[in-house]
Design a protein around this motif. Structure first.
Motif, PDB file in Angstrom:
ATOM      1  N   THR A 117      16.363  34.072 -10.799  1.00 23.16           N
ATOM      2  CA  THR A 117      15.083  33.670 -10.226  1.00 23.16           C
ATOM      3  C   THR A 117      14.270  32.891 -11.243  1.00 23.16           C
ATOM      4  O   THR A 117      14.199  33.249 -12.424  1.00 23.16           O
ATOM      5  CB  THR A 117      14.274  34.886  -9.709  1.00 23.16           C
ATOM      6  OG1 THR A 117      13.086  34.416  -9.062  1.00 23.16           O
ATOM      7  CG2 THR A 117      13.887  35.841 -10.816  1.00 23.16           C
ATOM      8  N   SER A 145      20.133  31.628  -6.445  1.00 20.59           N
ATOM      9  CA  SER A 145      18.985  31.273  -7.272  1.00 20.59           C
ATOM     10  C   SER A 145      17.797  30.968  -6.366  1.00 20.59           C
ATOM     11  O   SER A 145      17.748  29.925  -5.718  1.00 20.59           O
ATOM     12  CB  SER A 145      19.302  30.052  -8.157  1.00 20.59           C
ATOM     13  OG  SER A 145      18.179  29.712  -8.954  1.00 20.59           O
ATOM     14  N   ILE A 162      17.667  41.812 -10.753  1.00 20.10           N
ATOM     15  CA  ILE A 162      17.749  40.423 -11.228  1.00 20.10           C
ATOM     16  C   ILE A 162      18.697  40.372 -12.425  1.00 20.10           C
ATOM     17  O   ILE A 162      18.628  41.211 -13.325  1.00 20.10           O
ATOM     18  CB  ILE A 162      16.359  39.900 -11.630  1.00 20.10           C
ATOM     19  CG1 ILE A 162      15.444  39.802 -10.398  1.00 20.10           C
ATOM     20  CG2 ILE A 162      16.458  38.542 -12.319  1.00 20.10           C
ATOM     21  CD1 ILE A 162      13.993  39.519 -10.741  1.00 20.10           C
ATOM     22  N   MET A 199      16.486  35.453 -15.369  1.00 20.63           N
ATOM     23  CA  MET A 199      15.132  35.079 -14.959  1.00 20.63           C
ATOM     24  C   MET A 199      14.531  34.101 -15.965  1.00 20.63           C
ATOM     25  O   MET A 199      14.503  34.361 -17.167  1.00 20.63           O
ATOM     26  CB  MET A 199      14.231  36.309 -14.840  1.00 20.63           C
ATOM     27  CG  MET A 199      12.871  35.984 -14.222  1.00 20.63           C
ATOM     28  SD  MET A 199      11.924  37.460 -13.781  1.00 20.63           S
ATOM     29  CE  MET A 199      11.212  37.859 -15.381  1.00 20.63           C
ATOM     30  N   GLU A 243      12.711  24.891  -4.227  1.00 22.09           N
ATOM     31  CA  GLU A 243      12.803  25.187  -5.651  1.00 22.09           C
ATOM     32  C   GLU A 243      12.182  24.074  -6.483  1.00 22.09           C
ATOM     33  O   GLU A 243      12.023  22.932  -6.032  1.00 22.09           O
ATOM     34  CB  GLU A 243      14.273  25.366  -6.056  1.00 22.09           C
ATOM     35  CG  GLU A 243      14.994  26.490  -5.353  1.00 22.09           C
ATOM     36  CD  GLU A 243      14.440  27.858  -5.680  1.00 22.09           C
ATOM     37  OE1 GLU A 243      14.279  28.169  -6.879  1.00 22.09           O
ATOM     38  OE2 GLU A 243      14.169  28.631  -4.736  1.00 22.09           O
ATOM     39  N   ILE A 247      11.701  39.195  -3.536  1.00 25.93           N
ATOM     40  CA  ILE A 247      12.669  39.195  -4.634  1.00 25.93           C
ATOM     41  C   ILE A 247      13.525  40.465  -4.662  1.00 25.93           C
ATOM     42  O   ILE A 247      14.744  40.397  -4.877  1.00 25.93           O
ATOM     43  CB  ILE A 247      11.935  39.007  -5.981  1.00 25.93           C
ATOM     44  CG1 ILE A 247      11.317  37.614  -6.045  1.00 25.93           C
ATOM     45  CG2 ILE A 247      12.875  39.247  -7.149  1.00 25.93           C
ATOM     46  CD1 ILE A 247      12.318  36.479  -5.992  1.00 25.93           C
ATOM     47  N   THR A 307      20.683  28.361  -2.968  1.00 22.25           N
ATOM     48  CA  THR A 307      19.312  28.228  -3.435  1.00 22.25           C
ATOM     49  C   THR A 307      18.423  27.904  -2.240  1.00 22.25           C
ATOM     50  O   THR A 307      18.858  28.060  -1.094  1.00 22.25           O
ATOM     51  CB  THR A 307      19.218  27.157  -4.549  1.00 22.25           C
ATOM     52  OG1 THR A 307      17.910  27.176  -5.110  1.00 22.25           O
ATOM     53  CG2 THR A 307      19.534  25.764  -4.022  1.00 22.25           C
ATOM     54  N   PHE A 313      10.822  33.018  -7.866  1.00 23.03           N
ATOM     55  CA  PHE A 313       9.992  34.204  -7.656  1.00 23.03           C
ATOM     56  C   PHE A 313       8.738  33.831  -6.866  1.00 23.03           C
ATOM     57  O   PHE A 313       8.398  34.494  -5.883  1.00 23.03           O
ATOM     58  CB  PHE A 313       9.595  34.797  -9.017  1.00 23.03           C
ATOM     59  CG  PHE A 313       9.314  36.263  -8.990  1.00 23.03           C
ATOM     60  CD1 PHE A 313       8.234  36.780  -8.298  1.00 23.03           C
ATOM     61  CD2 PHE A 313      10.137  37.154  -9.670  1.00 23.03           C
ATOM     62  CE1 PHE A 313       7.967  38.140  -8.276  1.00 23.03           C
ATOM     63  CE2 PHE A 313       9.889  38.511  -9.667  1.00 23.03           C
ATOM     64  CZ  PHE A 313       8.804  39.014  -8.969  1.00 23.03           C
TER      65      PHE A 313
END
Length: 394
Positions: free
Chosen positions: A178, A148, A196, A199, A101, A162, A97, A151
C-alpha cells in the motif's frame, strides 16, 4: 502592506517543523560522518540512523529492522512493484492495482507491462473513490503475485478498506503493498493489524525534509534489491545515507505519533468548517471523495461551469496557495485521472480544487477562504455562457 499568504496545499508538501530542523542541524555540521565508517564520526552517524529507524517504526508499530530508508515515496513505490515482480516471476506475472493510484504506481505498472511482459488489472472505483472488495477478489488469478492499493488518495483523500484488502491478500497467499505516503503520520496506522507486507511512506508529507522516505518490508518478504553498490540498508538499497534528512524524518515521525489524536481532531474540525462554508455559499458545488472515510486535512471540491486553473490563479492573487490535483502532474492540461475514474464528465473533472489543511492552518485562514472563494467562483462563472443560461433559467 504585505499581502496575506495562506498555505492550503499540505498534501503536496509540508513545511519543516522547527523541532525537526533543530534535530537535523547538528548532522549537517558537527556530526557529519558516514554511517558506514568505523571511527567515532561514523558511529555518531550510525547511532542517529538507528534512532531514526526506530522512530519511524514506532509510528506504524513495526520493527526497526522492517524499515528501509529511501529517497521518497515514489522510490518506495517503484521498489515495491519492481522488487516483487522480479523476485516472484516463477510464481506468476499478474499484478492488481486501482485506477486512482499515484503515477509512481501507475507508470511503474505500465513499464512492467510494456517491457517485462507483466499483466496488470486496474480496478474501478465507485463515486467516492473506493474499490470494490468483490471486484478485487474476482480479479485474483493463479498468477497473481501482488495487490497494490493506496491507503488514502492524494487528490480526494478517500481512505480505502485496507484491513479487508489485506485479509483478502493473505487468504490467497498474495503479497499486499500500500502507498501510504498521504496516510502515514496523518492518521493512526498499526501495521500488525492490517496484513500489509509492504508500505511506502514519505518524510515531507509530515513536516520533515524532502528527499527521504521509507519502505516498510514485513519480515520474511521476498523482494529484489533496488540499488546495488554497497552494504547500506542490509544491502537492499545501496548508497550513503542522507543522515540529516533521515534524522529529521525520525523526529517528524516521533512528533506525528505523539500528537496524532490532536492532529486528527483539529484538522478534521477545520476541514469540516471549510467544507460547510463553501457548500453553503457556492451553488453548483460538490465534494469529491468520501465524506466519511477521508483524510482529516483533505477537502476536494468540484465547481461546475469553470476550470481549476483559473481558480488557482485568482486564489494565488489573493495569497491563497491551493491545487487542482497532484503536484506531480500539475504541468498537465489533462483532467485528473482520479476524478475521471470517479465517473465525472470531462468538464466537471476540469473544475476541481483541492484545499488541504495542516498543523499551521488557523481558523482565520479558513474564514478568509470562505469569505473570498465565492467571489472568485462567481467572477469566473460570469465568463461562462452556460452558467449565464442556467442562471437565467433560475
Amino acid at each position: 502592506m504585505e499581502k496575506r499568504r495562506i498555505y492550503m496545499d499540505y498534501s503536496a508538501t509540508t513545511p519543516v517543523k522547527k523541532e525537526v530542523l533543530d534535530a537535523m542541524m547538528p548532522y549537517l555540521t558537527d556530526y557529519f560522518g558516514n554511517a558506514s565508517s568505523f571511527h567515532s564520526f561514523g558511529r555518531e552517524a550510525k547511532n542517529a540512523l538507528d534512532k531514526a529507524r526506530e522512530q519511524v517504526a514506532n509510528l506504524i508499530n513495526a520493527k526497526p529492522s522492517e524499515i528501509y530508508f529511501t529517497a521518497g515515496g515514489s522510490e518506495s513505490d517503484n521498489w515495491s512493484l519492481e522488487g516483487v515482480a522480479y523476485s516472484h516471476k516463477e510464481k506468476g506475472n499478474h499484478i492488481i492495482t486501482s485506477k486512482i493510484e499515484h503515477h509512481a504506481i501507475l507508470h511503474t505498472c505500465e513499464y512492467l507491462e510494456k517491457h517485462h511482459g507483466f499483466e496488470v488489472t486496474y480496478l474501478d472505483v465507485d463515486s467516492e473513490g473506493k474499490i470494490s472488495l468483490e471486484q478485487l477478489e474476482n480479479a485474483i488469478k493463479d498468477s497473481t503475485i501482488l495487490i497494490s492499493i493506496m491507503f488514502a488518495n492524494n487528490e480526494i483523500g478517500t481512505i480505502q478498506p485496507i484491513k479487508e484488502i489485506g485479509e483478502i491478500a493473505k487468504k490467497h497467499n498474495i503479497l499486499f503493498h500500500t502507498d501510504a505516503v498521504q496516510a502515514a503520520g496523518n492518521i493512526p496506522i498499526d501495521i500488525k493489524e492490517l496484513n500489509i507486507d509492504l508500505m511506502s511512506m514519505s518524510s515531507h508529507k509530515i513536516y520533515g525534509a524532502k528527499g527521504v522516505g521509507a519502505l516498510y518490508i514485513k519480515t520474511g518478504t521476498k523482494l529484489h534489491n533496488f540499488v546495488h553498490g554497497g552494504a547500506q540498508e542490509k544491502r537492499r538499497r545501496a548508497g550513503t545515507e542522507n543522515i540529516p534528512a533521515i534524522v529529521g524524518y525520525g523526529k517528524a515521525a516521533e512528533i506525528a505519533k505523539d500528537n496524532m489524536e490532536n492532529h486528527v481532531t483539529t484538522l478534521t474540525r477545520l476541514r469540516n468548517k471549510l467544507i460547510k462554508g463553501i457548500l453553503d455559499n457556492i451553488p453548483y458545488t460538490t465534494v469529491n471523495g468520501s465524506l466519511e472515510d477521508r483524510l482529516p486535512g483533505n477537502a476536494n471540491f468540484g465547481f461546475e461551469f469553470i476550470e481549476g486553473e483559473g481558480i488557482l490563479l485568482m486564489l494565488d492573487m489573493l495569497g491563497i496557495a491551493a491545487s487542482s490535483g497532484s503536484a506531480c502532474t500539475s504541468g498537465s492540461l489533462d483532467p485528473s485521472h482520479v476524478l475521471m475514474a470517479l465517473g465525472l464528465p470531462h468538464e466537471k473533472a476540469h473544475g476541481s480544487l483541492r484545499l488541504t489543511v495542516g498543523d499551521f492552518t488557523t481558523e482565520e485562514d479558513i474564514d478568509y477562504i470562505i469569505e473570498n472563494l465565492p467571489g472568485v467562483i462567481e467572477r469566473l462563472r460570469s465568463m461562462s455562457p452556460l452558467y449565464d443560461k442556467i442562471k437565467n433559467q433560475g
